[in-house]
Enzyme design. Sequence first.
Site, short mmCIF file in Angstrom:
data_model
loop_
_atom_site.label_atom_id
_atom_site.label_comp_id
_atom_site.label_asym_id
_atom_site.label_seq_id
_atom_site.Cartn_x
_atom_site.Cartn_y
_atom_site.Cartn_z
N HIS A 60 1.60 7.69 6.94
CA HIS A 60 1.38 7.02 8.19
C HIS A 60 0.03 7.03 8.33
O HIS A 60 -0.83 7.41 7.53
CB HIS A 60 1.57 7.90 9.45
CG HIS A 60 1.72 7.39 10.69
ND1 HIS A 60 0.62 7.19 11.47
CD2 HIS A 60 2.73 6.97 11.33
CE1 HIS A 60 0.81 6.79 12.57
NE2 HIS A 60 2.34 6.44 12.72
N ASP A 102 10.27 7.78 11.65
CA ASP A 102 11.42 6.97 11.28
C ASP A 102 12.29 7.95 10.16
O ASP A 102 13.66 7.49 9.86
CB ASP A 102 11.02 5.68 10.33
CG ASP A 102 10.42 4.71 11.36
OD1 ASP A 102 11.03 4.69 12.64
OD2 ASP A 102 9.51 4.10 11.18
N1 ACO Z 1 5.62 6.48 -0.59
C1 ACO Z 1 5.02 6.45 -1.61
N2 ACO Z 1 3.43 6.50 -1.74
C2 ACO Z 1 2.93 5.98 -0.36
C3 ACO Z 1 3.83 5.92 0.84
C4 ACO Z 1 5.36 6.25 0.72
N3 ACO Z 1 6.07 6.11 1.71
N4 ACO Z 1 3.07 5.76 1.94
C5 ACO Z 1 1.69 5.88 1.22
N5 ACO Z 1 1.92 6.07 -0.01
C6 ACO Z 1 0.62 5.91 -1.10
C7 ACO Z 1 0.12 4.53 -1.34
O1 ACO Z 1 0.81 4.06 -2.29
C8 ACO Z 1 -1.20 4.96 -1.58
O2 ACO Z 1 -1.43 5.50 -2.66
P1 ACO Z 1 -2.95 5.20 -3.71
O3 ACO Z 1 -4.05 5.81 -2.87
O4 ACO Z 1 -2.41 5.63 -5.05
O5 ACO Z 1 -3.12 3.64 -3.69
C9 ACO Z 1 -1.59 6.02 -0.42
O6 ACO Z 1 -0.28 6.94 -0.37
C10 ACO Z 1 -2.29 5.57 0.75
O7 ACO Z 1 -1.44 4.48 1.23
P2 ACO Z 1 -1.69 3.48 2.09
O8 ACO Z 1 -0.69 2.23 2.04
O9 ACO Z 1 -2.83 2.99 1.92
O10 ACO Z 1 -1.66 4.01 3.46
P3 ACO Z 1 -1.44 3.10 4.86
O11 ACO Z 1 -2.04 3.80 6.13
O12 ACO Z 1 -1.96 1.58 4.62
O13 ACO Z 1 -0.10 2.95 5.22
C11 ACO Z 1 2.31 3.20 5.72
C12 ACO Z 1 0.93 3.72 6.00
C13 ACO Z 1 2.41 1.80 5.92
C14 ACO Z 1 3.22 3.66 6.95
C15 ACO Z 1 2.89 3.74 4.75
O14 ACO Z 1 2.59 5.29 4.50
C16 ACO Z 1 4.05 3.28 4.06
O15 ACO Z 1 4.52 2.35 3.54
N6 ACO Z 1 5.22 4.29 4.28
C17 ACO Z 1 6.60 4.03 4.25
C18 ACO Z 1 7.15 3.03 5.39
C19 ACO Z 1 7.16 3.62 6.74
O16 ACO Z 1 7.98 4.83 6.79
N7 ACO Z 1 6.81 3.25 7.57
C20 ACO Z 1 6.93 3.58 9.00
C21 ACO Z 1 5.63 4.17 9.79
S1 ACO Z 1 5.77 4.92 11.10
C22 ACO Z 1 5.92 3.68 12.17
O17 ACO Z 1 5.47 2.63 11.92
C23 ACO Z 1 6.79 3.91 13.24
#
Ligand code: ACO
Length: 429
Positions: A306, A363
């Site tokens: 998140h 989710d």
């Molecule tokens: N699975 C694997 N790796 C992940 C995940 C995940 N679900 N989420 C984040 N990471 C990793 C990223 O690859 C990144 O790794 P790095 O530092 O080695 O490059 C690190 O964790 C930080 O992630 P970001 O993408 O920079 O975090 P951001 O805050 O931009 O994204 C998000 C948040 C979009 C929710 C992300 O965690 C994600 O894609 N999760 C999966 C989709 C999801 O469940 N979305 C619902 C969110 S809740 C909502 O909107 C209601």
Amino acid sequence: MSDKATLIYEGRTIELPVVRGTEGNPAIDISRLRAKTGLITYDPSLANTGLCRSEITFVDGEEGILRYRGIPIEQFTKRPDFVEVIWLLIFGHLPNKEELAEFSTLLTENELLHEGLRHQFQYIPVDAPPMAILSAALTSLAFFHQEFLAVEDIESVIQAAARLISKVRTIAAFACRRSLGLPFMFPDPKFRYCANLLHMMFSIPYKQYVVTPEIEDAINLLFILHADHEQNCSTSTVRTVGSAQANLFASCAAGVCALWGPLHGGANVEVIEMLNRIQAGGISPEQCIRDAKNKDKPFRLYGFGHRVYRHYDPRAKILKDACDRVFAQLHRKDPLLDIARKLEELALTDPYFIERKLFPNVDFYSGILLRAIGIPTNMFTVCFAIGRLPGWIAQWKEQHADPTAKILRPRQVYTGPAKVDYVPMSERA
Ligand code: ACO
């Protein structure tokens, strides 16, 4: 605590005001920065940018706290009543009996769709994505209810809000029935808000769907948990569109489009598809975790991570407990719940997820609960949208009540070519 931050740039010292809210991070007010220095700030995903001042929802991602108008989310779970929360978010205080009764009546009076809108459904392909239907239908409300488009008139806004909140159920249910090839069921005024949605989705002309208290509580809870989450992607989209003085119908339709994305509300569908793949034997939970960590693969562990929470999302915790409770009450089992628990266990002990502070988000368990209620997977994100609608409306209303609000218009760091001359076709290589 200083009320100023100092920026030193090219030998000049500039003082910038610090804005403090009731709780949460203080903010450096950079609104005069460019005028004073010629500098802008660079924050491409707005992760460090306060978009507005807001009194509606407080999130502390480090501590895993979520409050609506100051009330902790956990306190809405005992006797969940979504309509009460809708009122709270939009009007700023818990309704008294009369206010709640009056608002419920307004919702009941507006639950039918204009016949013109109902007829539009017959031209929609049966396999149309329900989120596309929802955003189109919410925009269409603007041409069937043109008398409520005036953004500066609070009574018009309330009437538009009531129409949106009431009709979104009917639109959602019709979208679901269309995709199943079933006849539309009209709303029935004898049902409460959530029971009416279930009736329209599951009754058939010769058999009334029986809404049990467990199921009614579960859907109320789901909607409450989704009702607002401060400046998330869809809400900031609603504010962006609303800042141009676009009407409430159009602004909320834009919110639906943003919510559709798999990184936002669409993640609840991705989670179930991921769990289904694991159950079907296409992939094991361990493989799923390995794939999520593999940077060469586009796959992510959906329902995890998140932008704001660096702690267990409090909504996910409530939903996980609700899944256990509802399955026990209904004497049912779902193998996907066992797989989800296994995935969570693996992720929460894996250094990759620990280091990045990735926890289950709202989710991760919501789809399992929606499945238990009998909602088809293609309707999951629509259900999220029904829940989030009051938040969008409350945020839009707050924005329009702010006399200092302006059109949202960010800047950019331009990285294209410097000035070049136009080359006539005959002289091009
Ligand atoms: N699975 C694997 N790796 C992940 C995940 C995940 N679900 N989420 C984040 N990471 C990793 C990223 O690859 C990144 O790794 P790095 O530092 O080695 O490059 C690190 O964790 C930080 O992630 P970001 O993408 O920079 O975090 P951001 O805050 O931009 O994204 C998000 C948040 C979009 C929710 C992300 O965690 C994600 O894609 N999760 C999966 C989709 C999801 O469940 N979305 C619902 C969110 S809740 C909502 O909107 C209601």
